[in-house]
Scaffold this active site. Structure first.
Site, PDB file in Angstrom:
ATOM      1  N   HIS A 153       2.088   1.963   3.112  1.00  0.00           N
ATOM      2  CA  HIS A 153       0.899   2.154   3.947  1.00  0.00           C
ATOM      3  C   HIS A 153       1.201   1.970   5.430  1.00  0.00           C
ATOM      4  CE1 HIS A 153      -2.235   1.501   0.491  1.00  0.00           C
ATOM      5  NE2 HIS A 153      -1.211   2.281   0.134  1.00  0.00           N
ATOM      6  N   GLU A 249     -11.085   9.657   1.763  1.00  0.00           N
ATOM      7  CA  GLU A 249     -12.138   9.889   2.750  1.00  0.00           C
ATOM      8  C   GLU A 249     -11.771  10.934   3.793  1.00  0.00           C
ATOM      9  OE1 GLU A 249     -13.768   5.236   2.770  1.00  0.00           O
ATOM     10  OE2 GLU A 249     -13.024   6.167   4.615  1.00  0.00           O
TER      11      GLU A 249
END
Length: 378
Positions: A153, A249
């Protein structure tokens, strides 16, 4: 709220050649598209940018930056690249040109920077020589703090806006002990950064003057935004973001806004445990424009403006890693009115999506023998 359950609906009209190069025609909802291999032999390519004099620069996650010619010829690694922590999701990641590149020859690279405590997302810039063989005078202009012991990440997309500000996505570093920092403004973790091209902080950043916050932060509460683009009409920055299990998203990024992670998400833990209390985002946290379950695992992001595909002008395109697709999204303002999962039959992880100067769309495949694919109208 727009929620989509995706399915692969396209079929191809040709087959892979024995050399595994792609040469296929796909029927999409709006027209036929040819997908062909433009270049191959790249090791997990991550980012791509076009040079004004022709050809492109492409990063390889293991730590190489390469020039690829207009004919698809892949050059030797360019010298001068900073040391990277090339483990799992880390390595050399995105690449962008300075808005004044034709004058100053500055190239920007995002990468996993090793250091005390582990690693972090960093951005360096250097001057590309005329021979396209070396970056000189390389300097680090941003280094995410704190460094932590994680190999996941990193975020790492780079976008310049119309005013010359550089936006940088950073991730939450994945592990439970780190991700809560995405809600804490004294950390760069889980934020989108806005800086000047030299690394200095613009005076109008939303948290400048707040002693409890880091000045570089533009927005926060992000999990792992790996795609970002500037809207061609409004000049606003948009980003996509990996959810956990579901809840990927699409967001319009605004100054000072909290996008919710790890408190608010339409995904769940990988164990299936619920994360968000209630059915909508709490007050003070921004709902996504759209979210997708299962997770496509979005990456590179493009608003298309070219002439090769007139019927796609104004549409957004996002690479999908787990979904092995390019996702076309049709927007009406902030509303998603349609989406389409393209080229799923190829079974390739799509890492980046870029519009070329010729109006074609170019894709990077995240493979050990990675390719640059070119999309053209059929």
């Amino acid at each position: 709220m727009h929620k989509r359950i995706f399915a692969a609906v396209l079929c191809s009209t040709a087959f892979l050649t024995p050399a595994l190069a792609v040469d296929q025609v796909f029927e999409t909802e709006l027209g036929a598209v040819h997908v062909g291999t433009f270049a191959e032999g790249l090791s997990h390519p991550w980012g791509l940018t076009f040079l004004p004099d022709g050809g492109m620069l492409v990063t390889e996650r293991e730590g190489n930056l390469r020039f690829v010619s207009d004919a698809g010829e892949v050059g030797e690694p360019i010298a001068g690249i900073p040391d990277v922590d090339a483990r799992r999701q880390g390595g050399l990641l995105d690449v962008a040109l300075d808005p004044e590149f034709e004058i100053n020859r500055l190239v920007y690279l995002s990468y996993a920077e090793p250091g005390d405590g582990g690693n972090s997302t960093a951005v360096a810039r250097g001057t590309l020589n005329d021979e396209l063989t070396e970056l000189a005078n390389v300097e680090v202009i941003f280094s995410q703090q704190p460094k932590v012991d994680s190999q996941q990440h990193f975020g790492s997309r780079l976008v310049f806006d119309n005013d010359g500000y550089l936006f940088i996505t950073t991730g939450d570093r994945s592990a439970a002990q780190f991700r809560g920092m995405a809600q804490e403004l004294d950390s760069h973790i889980g934020t989108i950064i806005r800086i000047n091209a030299d690394g200095s902080v613009p005076d109008d950043n939303p948290f400048v003057g707040d002693e409890a916050a880091l000045d570089e932060i533009w927005s926060y509460g992000h999990r792992n935004p790996q795609g970002m683009a500037m809207h061609p009409d409004t000049g606003e920055i948009w980003a996509n973001e990996h959810g956990p299990r579901g809840g990927d998203e699409l967001n319009r990024i605004e100054a000072g806004v909290n996008y919710g992670w790890p408190i608010a998400t339409y995904g769940v833990e990988y164990s299936g445990q619920e994360i968000m209390e209630g059915e909508s985002f709490p007050e003070g946290m921004r709902e996504p424009i759209a979210h997708w379950t299962p997770s496509p695992a979005f990456s590179g992001f493009l608003f298309y403006t070219g002439d090769e595909f007139p019927y796609w002008q104004g549409h957004a395109f996002m690479g999908a890693l787990a979904g092995t697709s390019v996702v076309r999204v049709e927007l009406d303002g902030d509303n998603v009115v349609a989406d389409e999962f393209l080229f799923t039959d190829l079974g390739l992880r799509i890492r980046d999506v870029r519009q070329g100067p010729d109006g074609a769309i170019y894709l990077l495949t995240d493979e050990s023998n990675g390719e640059i694919l070119r999309l053209s109208a059929q």
